[in-house]
Design an enzyme around this catalytic site. Structure first.
Site, short mmCIF file in Angstrom:
data_model
loop_
_atom_site.label_atom_id
_atom_site.label_comp_id
_atom_site.label_asym_id
_atom_site.label_seq_id
_atom_site.Cartn_x
_atom_site.Cartn_y
_atom_site.Cartn_z
N ASP A 47 9.71 -8.73 3.13
CA ASP A 47 9.46 -8.81 1.68
C ASP A 47 10.05 -7.62 0.93
O ASP A 47 10.01 -6.48 1.38
CB ASP A 47 7.97 -8.90 1.39
CG ASP A 47 7.69 -9.00 -0.10
OD1 ASP A 47 8.37 -9.79 -0.77
OD2 ASP A 47 6.81 -8.28 -0.60
N ASP A 107 0.65 -9.62 -5.02
CA ASP A 107 1.89 -8.83 -4.93
C ASP A 107 1.70 -7.48 -5.61
O ASP A 107 2.59 -6.99 -6.32
CB ASP A 107 3.09 -9.58 -5.53
CG ASP A 107 4.42 -8.95 -5.15
OD1 ASP A 107 4.43 -8.00 -4.33
OD2 ASP A 107 5.46 -9.41 -5.65
N LEU A 116 0.83 -1.22 0.00
CA LEU A 116 0.00 0.00 0.00
C LEU A 116 0.86 1.27 0.00
O LEU A 116 0.35 2.36 -0.18
CB LEU A 116 -0.95 0.00 1.20
CG LEU A 116 -2.05 -1.08 1.18
CD1 LEU A 116 -2.93 -0.98 2.43
CD2 LEU A 116 -2.91 -0.97 -0.08
N ARG A 117 2.16 1.11 0.27
CA ARG A 117 3.15 2.20 0.15
C ARG A 117 3.04 3.30 1.19
O ARG A 117 3.86 4.21 1.19
CB ARG A 117 3.10 2.85 -1.24
CG ARG A 117 3.24 1.89 -2.41
CD ARG A 117 4.56 1.18 -2.40
NE ARG A 117 4.81 0.49 -3.66
CZ ARG A 117 5.63 -0.55 -3.77
NH1 ARG A 117 6.26 -1.02 -2.70
NH2 ARG A 117 5.83 -1.13 -4.92
N HIS A 175 5.33 -15.46 -3.33
CA HIS A 175 5.52 -15.44 -4.79
C HIS A 175 6.50 -16.48 -5.34
O HIS A 175 7.54 -16.14 -5.91
CB HIS A 175 5.92 -14.05 -5.29
CG HIS A 175 6.88 -13.25 -4.45
ND1 HIS A 175 8.06 -13.75 -3.97
CD2 HIS A 175 6.82 -11.95 -4.01
CE1 HIS A 175 8.69 -12.81 -3.30
NE2 HIS A 175 7.96 -11.71 -3.30
N HIS A 185 10.45 -13.74 1.35
CA HIS A 185 10.88 -13.39 -0.01
C HIS A 185 12.22 -14.09 -0.15
O HIS A 185 13.15 -13.80 0.59
CB HIS A 185 11.02 -11.86 -0.09
CG HIS A 185 11.64 -11.36 -1.34
ND1 HIS A 185 11.02 -10.47 -2.18
CD2 HIS A 185 12.87 -11.57 -1.90
CE1 HIS A 185 11.81 -10.18 -3.19
NE2 HIS A 185 12.94 -10.83 -3.04
N ASN A 216 7.18 -3.00 3.84
CA ASN A 216 8.32 -2.25 3.27
C ASN A 216 7.92 -0.81 2.95
O ASN A 216 8.06 -0.34 1.83
CB ASN A 216 8.94 -2.96 2.06
CG ASN A 216 7.98 -3.16 0.91
OD1 ASN A 216 6.76 -3.14 1.08
ND2 ASN A 216 8.52 -3.36 -0.29
#
Ligand code: DOR
Length: 467
Positions: A179, A347, A90-91, A258, A206, A121
């Site tokens: 991740d 992702d 979602l940043r 992923h 990840h 992140n």
């Protein structure tokens, strides 16, 4: 059940943890009439009606309209539990030029998702209770769907010191992940997986060996042809192997993000057979796109108007892990169908236009926008006969709900009315003006996709309508 042992955690209480703002129009008494109702959790896949009363599923079956009830004719459309995406970016906070909680959850709703797990992140990263409390404040204000946070494995995602897993779990974390990067230190990973076995929350990994990274696409014939540095499959598989060994040692719950290589899927399958507590996810892009796309050859199986739009070394295809070979995609599809891989996730990794377009493959950011494209992309595989639609819905609803004990992912009467209605046939052209996300970074840009979400309800509250 995971690896043979029951998950004993109490179910997540949606009021107590991360929720979303109430801002849509609450649909009090609604009858969704004559849709194809797919609710894998209840074993339903047939033409039926769904009644919603005061934000809750009241009945599913052949139902006569009641006085004062709003009747919505969904003949020819699919009605399913709101989709669950266990992997989005979602940043916010810190990278709002790429996406915000508001735009990212609006994109999720437009893609049919009613619950998302957001990756940590951000800037600052979600590595403290203070950061989670701030996120909670913002999601209460801005989120259009339910947001559950994933906290970091290590402080500042630096991979050096473990975070306070107990405190983060108490603050609402649904798992832990660095991740975007791999936690290279095996001691930190061991500590995280030991905490996982106490908390019954997954360590979400990840997988990429830092000594083998530095590439920009899958290492193989196409990277050689393009003359760019590749990311070898083995970089992913080495870390999957290490983390499976640590999960076996600690009895922690490992969730592999992923998965992109066939061998990676085989390693996970073998560990499952030995009773290791491992779950794994695959992304729609790894099932449908290959490294040939990076070189400009875009052929989405059965898509409307498959096109060769790309220029050589197209930065829109740059994602980590990278688009692999056709053999990998087919292998992953088979692993999913054989239940070796547990579920699908997107992702969703939005980036600004300037971080992708006009850049060389070397300089472009890794990541594809995914929330609004997942369903249409997966429908390509349904139309070709590679997947059943009911299985796709299962991987995006009942399975994540069961693994994380979420009060979601079903249309059973008495549960909150998290519902998606979509038209599997409607076509639309992908581009910045048709996507709700702030990021339009996708190799599908310009292509015509089939499958459009028409209505998304969260607790009976309308969060997306395209009517
Ligand atoms: O391509 C990616 N983008 N892979 C990741 O693991 C992180 C993500 C991002 O945050 O942009």
């Amino acid at each position: 059940m995971l690896g043979g042992s029951a998950v004993s955690r109490t179910p997540l209480d949606r009021e107590a943890v991360f929720f979303c703002a109430t801002r849509g129009a609450l649909m009090r008494n609604v009858l969704l009439r004559r849709g194809r109702v797919i609710d894998p959790g209840s074993g339903i896949d047939s033409v039926m009606d769904v009644r919603i009363v005061d934000g809750v599923i009241a009945a599913v079956g052949t139902l006569a309209p009641e006085p004062l009830e709003q009747v919505i004719d969904v003949d020819g459309l699919v009605v399913a539990p709101g989709l669950i995406d266990v992997h989005v970016h979602l940043r916010e906070p810190g990278q709002e030029w790429k996406e915000t909680i508001g735009t990212g959850t609006a994109a999720a709703a437009a893609g049919g998702f009613t619950t998302v797990f957001c990756m940590p992140n951000t800037d600052p990263s979600l590595d403290s209770v203070v950061a989670l409390e701030e996120l909670k404040r913002r999601t209460h204000r801005d989120a259009l769907v339910i947001v559950h946070p994933i906290a970091t494995i290590s402080e500042g995602r630096q991979g050096e010191r473990p975070t306070d897993y107990e405190a983060l779990a108490a603050a609402g974390a649904v798992g832990f992940s660095d991740d975007g990067d791999t936690t290279q230190d095996s001691g930190v990973m061991r500590a995280a997986l030991e905490a996982s076995s106490r908390l019954e929350l997954p360590i979400i990994v990840h997988c990429e060996d830092s000594a083998l990274t530095g590439g920009v696409m899958h290492e193989g014939d196409v990277s050689e042809r393009l003359g760019v540095r590749g990311l070898p499959p083995i970089a992913e598989e080495i870390v999957i192997g290490r983390d499976l060994a640590l999960a076996a040692l600690t009895r922690g719950w490992l969730h592999v993000c992923h998965v992109s290589t066939g061998t990676g899927a085989d390693l996970i399958a073998a560990a499952k057979r030995q009773g290791v507590r491992v779950t794994a996810e695959i992304m729609p892009h790894h099932l449908t796109m290959t490294d040939e796309w990076v070189g400009g050859c875009r052929r989405l199986e059965n898509a409307v108007e498959p096109q060769g739009l790309g220029m050589p070394a197209d930065p829109e295809t740059k994602v980590n892990p990278p688009l692999r070979t056709g053999a990998d995609s087919r292998h992953l599809l088979s692993a999913l169908k054989h239940r070796d891989i547990d579920l699908l996730a997107t992702d969703h990794a939005p980036h600004a236009r300037t971080e992708k377009q006009g850049r060389s493959l070397q300089n472009a950011a890794f990541g594809l926008t995914g929330s609004e494209l997942a369903l249409p992309t997966l429908l390509v595989l349904v139309r070709s006969g590679s997947l059943e639609l009911s299985d796709v819905v299962n991987w995006l609803t009942a399975i994540p709900a069961r693994l994380w004990r979420l009060p979601a992912g079903t249309l059973q009467p008495g549960t909150p009315a998290d519902v998606v209605v979509f038209d599997p046939e409607e076509t639309w052209r992908v581009g910045p003006h048709t996507l709700v996300s702030r990021g339009a970074n996708t190799p599908l840009a310009g292509m015509t996709m089939r499958g459009r979400v028409k209505l998304t309800l969260v607790g009976g509250d309308e969060r997306h309508r395209d009517w």
